[in-house]
Design a protein around this motif. Structure first.
Motif, PDB file in Angstrom:
ATOM      1  N   VAL A   1       0.636  -0.516  11.775  1.00 45.11           N
ATOM      2  CA  VAL A   1       0.810  -1.505  10.705  1.00 45.11           C
ATOM      3  C   VAL A   1       0.899  -2.906  11.306  1.00 45.11           C
ATOM      4  CG1 VAL A   1       2.464  -2.355   8.977  1.00 45.11           C
ATOM      5  CG2 VAL A   1       1.853   0.073   9.036  1.00 45.11           C
ATOM      6  N   TRP A   2       1.654  -3.044  12.388  1.00 51.28           N
ATOM      7  CA  TRP A   2       1.805  -4.338  13.075  1.00 51.28           C
ATOM      8  C   TRP A   2       0.444  -4.862  13.540  1.00 51.28           C
ATOM      9  CZ3 TRP A   2       5.983  -7.496  14.100  1.00 51.28           C
ATOM     10  CH2 TRP A   2       5.778  -8.503  15.028  1.00 51.28           C
ATOM     11  N   LEU A   3      -0.327  -3.992  14.178  1.00 46.74           N
ATOM     12  CA  LEU A   3      -1.636  -4.398  14.678  1.00 46.74           C
ATOM     13  C   LEU A   3      -2.598  -4.711  13.534  1.00 46.74           C
ATOM     14  CD1 LEU A   3      -2.083  -1.890  17.630  1.00 46.74           C
ATOM     15  CD2 LEU A   3      -1.583  -4.334  17.788  1.00 46.74           C
ATOM     16  N   ALA A   4      -2.528  -3.946  12.460  1.00 43.68           N
ATOM     17  CA  ALA A   4      -3.412  -4.175  11.326  1.00 43.68           C
ATOM     18  C   ALA A   4      -3.131  -5.544  10.685  1.00 43.68           C
ATOM     19  CB  ALA A   4      -3.248  -3.071  10.297  1.00 43.68           C
ATOM     20  N   LEU A   5      -1.855  -5.894  10.644  1.00 47.11           N
ATOM     21  CA  LEU A   5      -1.507  -7.211  10.080  1.00 47.11           C
ATOM     22  C   LEU A   5      -1.893  -8.326  11.023  1.00 47.11           C
ATOM     23  CD1 LEU A   5       1.944  -6.507   8.444  1.00 47.11           C
ATOM     24  CD2 LEU A   5      -0.197  -7.055   7.305  1.00 47.11           C
TER      25      LEU A   5
ATOM     26  N   PHE B   1       3.457 -13.109   6.897  1.00 47.90           N
ATOM     27  CA  PHE B   1       3.337 -11.945   7.782  1.00 47.90           C
ATOM     28  C   PHE B   1       4.587 -11.057   7.666  1.00 47.90           C
ATOM     29  CE2 PHE B   1       4.190 -10.045  11.972  1.00 47.90           C
ATOM     30  CZ  PHE B   1       3.049  -9.299  12.131  1.00 47.90           C
ATOM     31  N   GLY B   2       5.758 -11.697   7.692  1.00 50.94           N
ATOM     32  CA  GLY B   2       7.022 -10.954   7.570  1.00 50.94           C
ATOM     33  C   GLY B   2       7.142 -10.257   6.237  1.00 50.94           C
ATOM     34  N   GLU B   3       6.704 -10.949   5.175  1.00 51.25           N
ATOM     35  CA  GLU B   3       6.768 -10.377   3.830  1.00 51.25           C
ATOM     36  C   GLU B   3       5.881  -9.136   3.718  1.00 51.25           C
ATOM     37  OE1 GLU B   3       8.013 -11.429  -0.338  1.00 51.25           O
ATOM     38  OE2 GLU B   3       8.377 -12.569   1.479  1.00 51.25           O
ATOM     39  N   ILE B   4       4.672  -9.238   4.215  1.00 50.74           N
ATOM     40  CA  ILE B   4       3.747  -8.096   4.174  1.00 50.74           C
ATOM     41  C   ILE B   4       4.284  -6.951   5.019  1.00 50.74           C
ATOM     42  CG2 ILE B   4       1.431  -7.298   4.803  1.00 50.74           C
ATOM     43  CD1 ILE B   4       0.436 -10.141   4.122  1.00 50.74           C
ATOM     44  N   LEU B   5       4.828  -7.289   6.195  1.00 45.90           N
ATOM     45  CA  LEU B   5       5.398  -6.271   7.077  1.00 45.90           C
ATOM     46  C   LEU B   5       6.559  -5.559   6.388  1.00 45.90           C
ATOM     47  CD1 LEU B   5       4.870  -5.242   9.942  1.00 45.90           C
ATOM     48  CD2 LEU B   5       6.639  -6.795  10.748  1.00 45.90           C
ATOM     49  N   ASP B   6       7.414  -6.336   5.728  1.00 46.87           N
ATOM     50  CA  ASP B   6       8.536  -5.734   4.993  1.00 46.87           C
ATOM     51  C   ASP B   6       8.042  -4.782   3.905  1.00 46.87           C
ATOM     52  OD1 ASP B   6      10.352  -7.067   6.524  1.00 46.87           O
ATOM     53  OD2 ASP B   6      10.809  -8.631   5.047  1.00 46.87           O
ATOM     54  N   TRP B   7       7.045  -5.219   3.127  1.00 45.89           N
ATOM     55  CA  TRP B   7       6.522  -4.398   2.042  1.00 45.89           C
ATOM     56  C   TRP B   7       5.861  -3.122   2.552  1.00 45.89           C
ATOM     57  CZ3 TRP B   7       7.416  -4.227  -2.934  1.00 45.89           C
ATOM     58  CH2 TRP B   7       7.969  -5.339  -3.558  1.00 45.89           C
ATOM     59  N   MET B   8       5.306  -3.160   3.727  1.00 40.79           N
ATOM     60  CA  MET B   8       4.639  -1.966   4.265  1.00 40.79           C
ATOM     61  C   MET B   8       5.612  -1.045   4.988  1.00 40.79           C
ATOM     62  SD  MET B   8       0.963  -3.393   5.470  1.00 40.79           S
ATOM     63  CE  MET B   8       0.166  -1.806   5.498  1.00 40.79           C
ATOM     64  N   LEU B   9       6.559  -1.617   5.718  1.00 39.97           N
ATOM     65  CA  LEU B   9       7.457  -0.792   6.527  1.00 39.97           C
ATOM     66  C   LEU B   9       8.658  -0.266   5.743  1.00 39.97           C
ATOM     67  CD1 LEU B   9       7.483  -2.631   9.967  1.00 39.97           C
ATOM     68  CD2 LEU B   9       6.220  -0.599   9.277  1.00 39.97           C
ATOM     69  N   ALA B  10       9.149  -1.047   4.781  1.00 40.94           N
ATOM     70  CA  ALA B  10      10.342  -0.613   4.035  1.00 40.94           C
ATOM     71  C   ALA B  10      10.138   0.748   3.369  1.00 40.94           C
ATOM     72  CB  ALA B  10      10.745  -1.682   3.022  1.00 40.94           C
ATOM     73  N   PRO B  11       9.031   0.964   2.639  1.00 38.28           N
ATOM     74  CA  PRO B  11       8.841   2.301   2.048  1.00 38.28           C
ATOM     75  C   PRO B  11       8.738   3.401   3.114  1.00 38.28           C
ATOM     76  CG  PRO B  11       7.336   0.736   1.045  1.00 38.28           C
ATOM     77  CD  PRO B  11       7.985   0.038   2.198  1.00 38.28           C
TER      78      PRO B  11
END
Length: 195
Positions: free
Chosen positions: A191-195, A11-21
């Protein structure tokens, strides 16, 4: 079967990949908005300054003043015409300068720097400069009495401080950036809710 720790790290990895950009693109968006706002703010004020430079250039006589009394009268006439055209406001200072065909000061402010380019054409040109330790936008035109390229040219320059331009650019930036402050947290939440 995956453990809760593995699920959280995924979950953290996906969140990082989506939010970092998203978080990296936002400052780039702000910088780009600032550049665009500066350009938009300059356009109407440049157009006005250019028209005023042309109007002052039309006041420059076609012949040089032969004696000291005629030069004083010419200087007085040009300064009076420039005063009528260049109505100062509470925000910016306006400077003007007219140099004769031999580079002599005919009227106006002697502190205005002479442009580096050679006389050519009759179009108004613009540059950024500094006068009395204050940044200014300068419009200048080489005025030719007969309008032909071969004749010597007088230089007419108008300079205006940048307060109005900065204020307009700031208003444009506020109008664009403030909604982004609402959109960015909303995007993070989605993004948080989608994940």
């Amino acid at each position: 079967m995956s453990t809760p720790r593995e699920q959280r790290s995924l979950f953290g990895e996906i969140l990082d990949w989506m939010l970092a950009p998203l978080l990296l693109l936002w400052p780039m968006s702000v910088a780009l908005t600032w550049l665009v706002a500066q350009n938009i703010a300059n356009r109407p004020y440049d157009r006005e300054l250019g028209e005023l430079a042309r109007a002052v250039a039309r006041q420059v006589p076609t012949v040089s003043a032969p004696d000291a009394a005629a030069r004083r009268r010419l200087k007085s006439d040009l300064e009076h015409a420039a005063t009528l055209l260049l109505r100062p406001d509470d925000n910016d200072s306006v400077f003007f300068q007219v140099l004769g065909t031999r580079g002599e000061l005919v009227a106006g402010d002697p502190d205005l720097p002479v442009p580096a380019d050679v006389p050519g054409g009759v179009e108004v040109r613009f540059r950024d400069d500094v006068i009395r330790e204050e940044p200014v936008r300068v419009a200048y035109v080489w005025a030719r009495p007969g309008g032909t390229e071969g004749e010597p040219a007088s230089l007419v320059q108008l300079a205006e401080t940048l307060d109005k331009r900065s204020r307009l650019a700031t208003e444009i930036i506020k109008g664009v950036i403030l909604p982004q402050f609402v959109i960015l947290p909303l995007a993070v939440l989605l993004v948080w809710l989608a994940l």
